[in-house]
Design an enzyme around this catalytic site. Structure first.
Site, PDB file in Angstrom:
ATOM      1  N   HIS A 181       4.950  14.881  -0.898  1.00 53.69           N
ATOM      2  CA  HIS A 181       5.047  13.451  -1.241  1.00 53.69           C
ATOM      3  C   HIS A 181       5.206  12.605   0.031  1.00 53.69           C
ATOM      4  O   HIS A 181       4.556  11.556   0.174  1.00 53.69           O
ATOM      5  CB  HIS A 181       6.242  13.285  -2.184  1.00 53.69           C
ATOM      6  CG  HIS A 181       6.552  11.899  -2.634  1.00 53.69           C
ATOM      7  ND1 HIS A 181       6.420  11.480  -3.938  1.00 53.69           N
ATOM      8  CD2 HIS A 181       7.037  10.818  -1.957  1.00 53.69           C
ATOM      9  CE1 HIS A 181       6.783  10.212  -4.045  1.00 53.69           C
ATOM     10  NE2 HIS A 181       7.165   9.777  -2.856  1.00 53.69           N
ATOM     11  N   GLU A 182       6.041  13.061   0.980  1.00 57.95           N
ATOM     12  CA  GLU A 182       6.285  12.271   2.203  1.00 57.95           C
ATOM     13  C   GLU A 182       5.082  12.321   3.157  1.00 57.95           C
ATOM     14  O   GLU A 182       4.739  11.296   3.757  1.00 57.95           O
ATOM     15  CB  GLU A 182       7.548  12.754   2.921  1.00 57.95           C
ATOM     16  CG  GLU A 182       8.838  12.684   2.111  1.00 57.95           C
ATOM     17  CD  GLU A 182       9.062  11.401   1.351  1.00 57.95           C
ATOM     18  OE1 GLU A 182       8.540  10.337   1.758  1.00 57.95           O
ATOM     19  OE2 GLU A 182       9.741  11.462   0.308  1.00 57.95           O
ATOM     20  N   HIS A 200       2.573   9.864   2.027  1.00 62.22           N
ATOM     21  CA  HIS A 200       2.876   8.475   2.406  1.00 62.22           C
ATOM     22  C   HIS A 200       2.314   8.137   3.791  1.00 62.22           C
ATOM     23  O   HIS A 200       1.822   7.031   4.019  1.00 62.22           O
ATOM     24  CB  HIS A 200       4.385   8.238   2.436  1.00 62.22           C
ATOM     25  CG  HIS A 200       5.003   7.826   1.128  1.00 62.22           C
ATOM     26  ND1 HIS A 200       4.627   6.687   0.445  1.00 62.22           N
ATOM     27  CD2 HIS A 200       6.012   8.374   0.401  1.00 62.22           C
ATOM     28  CE1 HIS A 200       5.382   6.571  -0.657  1.00 62.22           C
ATOM     29  NE2 HIS A 200       6.226   7.579  -0.712  1.00 62.22           N
ATOM     30  N   GLY A 227      13.924  11.564  -0.096  1.00 61.03           N
ATOM     31  CA  GLY A 227      13.012  11.526   1.039  1.00 61.03           C
ATOM     32  C   GLY A 227      12.627  10.088   1.310  1.00 61.03           C
ATOM     33  O   GLY A 227      12.840   9.208   0.455  1.00 61.03           O
ATOM     34  N   GLN A 245       7.078   3.414   4.302  1.00 62.57           N
ATOM     35  CA  GLN A 245       7.759   2.677   3.230  1.00 62.57           C
ATOM     36  C   GLN A 245       8.654   1.556   3.752  1.00 62.57           C
ATOM     37  O   GLN A 245       9.066   0.695   2.978  1.00 62.57           O
ATOM     38  CB  GLN A 245       8.589   3.636   2.368  1.00 62.57           C
ATOM     39  CG  GLN A 245       7.740   4.603   1.556  1.00 62.57           C
ATOM     40  CD  GLN A 245       8.582   5.597   0.814  1.00 62.57           C
ATOM     41  OE1 GLN A 245       8.978   6.607   1.381  1.00 62.57           O
ATOM     42  NE2 GLN A 245       8.882   5.326  -0.445  1.00 62.57           N
ATOM     43  N   CYS A 299       9.291   7.515  -6.931  1.00 59.81           N
ATOM     44  CA  CYS A 299       9.103   7.024  -5.564  1.00 59.81           C
ATOM     45  C   CYS A 299       9.920   5.757  -5.404  1.00 59.81           C
ATOM     46  O   CYS A 299       9.894   4.882  -6.276  1.00 59.81           O
ATOM     47  CB  CYS A 299       7.628   6.738  -5.289  1.00 59.81           C
ATOM     48  SG  CYS A 299       7.296   6.153  -3.613  1.00 59.81           S
ATOM     49  N   LEU A 300      10.623   5.645  -4.284  1.00 58.02           N
ATOM     50  CA  LEU A 300      11.443   4.449  -4.037  1.00 58.02           C
ATOM     51  C   LEU A 300      10.570   3.200  -3.913  1.00 58.02           C
ATOM     52  O   LEU A 300      11.066   2.093  -4.074  1.00 58.02           O
ATOM     53  CB  LEU A 300      12.285   4.639  -2.770  1.00 58.02           C
ATOM     54  CG  LEU A 300      13.362   5.728  -2.882  1.00 58.02           C
ATOM     55  CD1 LEU A 300      13.999   5.983  -1.517  1.00 58.02           C
ATOM     56  CD2 LEU A 300      14.421   5.384  -3.915  1.00 58.02           C
TER      57      LEU A 300
HETATM   58  O1  GNR Z   1      13.790  10.041  -4.245  1.00 59.97           O
HETATM   59  C1  GNR Z   1      12.702  10.564  -4.500  1.00 59.97           C
HETATM   60  N1  GNR Z   1      12.641  11.518  -5.468  1.00 59.97           N
HETATM   61  C2  GNR Z   1      11.527  12.278  -5.713  1.00 59.97           C
HETATM   62  C3  GNR Z   1      11.495  13.013  -6.895  1.00 59.97           C
HETATM   63  C4  GNR Z   1      10.415  13.808  -7.200  1.00 59.97           C
HETATM   64  C5  GNR Z   1       9.369  13.891  -6.308  1.00 59.97           C
HETATM   65  C6  GNR Z   1       9.367  13.159  -5.136  1.00 59.97           C
HETATM   66  C7  GNR Z   1      10.452  12.366  -4.831  1.00 59.97           C
HETATM   67  S1  GNR Z   1      10.485  11.481  -3.361  1.00 59.97           S
HETATM   68  C8  GNR Z   1      11.477  10.126  -3.789  1.00 59.97           C
HETATM   69  C9  GNR Z   1      11.794   9.256  -2.582  1.00 59.97           C
HETATM   70  C10 GNR Z   1      10.528   8.651  -2.052  1.00 59.97           C
HETATM   71  O2  GNR Z   1       9.920   7.760  -2.591  1.00 59.97           O
HETATM   72  N2  GNR Z   1      10.040   9.157  -0.948  1.00 59.97           N
HETATM   73  O3  GNR Z   1       8.904   8.685  -0.430  1.00 59.97           O
HETATM   74 NI    NI Z   2       7.759   7.890  -2.138  1.00 59.08          NI
END
Ligand code: GNR
Ligand code: NI
Length: 184
Positions: free
Chosen positions: A135-136, A139, A45, A50, A92-93
């Site tokens: 999670h998204e 953000h 995601g 980001q 998270c990236l």
């Molecule tokens: O790549 C991602 N893997 C992930 C694994 C577990 C819970 C959430 C994520 S999201 C993350 C990519 C990211 O940072 N999206 O904002």
């Molecule tokens: Ni993230």
């Protein structure tokens, strides 16, 4: 175009993204950049926040882990209902190399617009898809998974991210071939 992903802590990651008034070509181009950047980084995601864009746009593709799912571009996503709780080990990236358990709703229903500006609804998403959607959308409100951790865990990660940024700036971390230096 593949864009640089902001690394936490960064004040831009704390900003609240603005609703998209109209899905025009600029928004479609942002969606395309988000997909390209997400796939280049091998994430499931990515939120506009980001890459330093303050529009409420995210992309999600959990198909590597949930084969029945397709890539999703979500504009103005809203979680309209959620049920249960689950604990998931999240990464998270924007916080590279870190992962911790976070408590989330087990299942969510999300309304949004797609890349063509059509209204869509993802009903009863579960598993990684449910976690990624939460999670998204977090953000877009300036919240990262580290904000769901204890202050102690967050500060340990903050110190490691500070070190990571220093190492990158001083050329101590070998970047992949052809990879640009991440924005600091
Ligand atoms: O790549 C991602 N893997 C992930 C694994 C577990 C819970 C959430 C994520 S999201 C993350 C990519 C990211 O940072 N999206 O904002
Ligand atoms: Ni993230």
């Amino acid at each position: 175009m593949v864009r640089d992903i902001l690394i936490w802590p960064d004040p831009r990651l704390k900003e609240k993204a603005k609703p998209v008034a109209r899905v025009d070509r600029a928004i479609q181009s942002l969606v395309d950049d988000l997909f390209e950047t997400m796939y280049a980084a091998e994430g499931v995601g990515l939120a506009a926040t980001q890459i330093g864009a303050l529009d409420r746009v995210v992309v999600v593709d959990v198909s590597p882990r949930q084969q029945e799912q397709k890539p999703l571009a979500l504009i103005n996503p809203v979680i309209v209902s959620s049920t249960g709780t689950t604990t998931w080990t999240e990464g998270c990236l924007s916080v590279p190399g870190e992962s911790e358990e976070v408590e989330r709703a087990e299942s969510v229903t999300v309304q949004a617009l797609d890349r063509e500006g059509r209204r869509i609804e993802i009903v009863g998403a579960a598993g990684l898809l449910a976690v990624a959607l939460q999670h998204e959308t977090d953000h877009l409100d300036g919240t990262l998974f580290v904000d769901h951790l204890s202050a102690l865990k967050r500060e340990v990660i903050r110190r490691r991210m500070k070190k990571l940024k220093q190492d990158i700036a001083e050329g101590r971390r070998p970047l992949d071939e052809g990879e640009d230096q991440p924005a600091l």
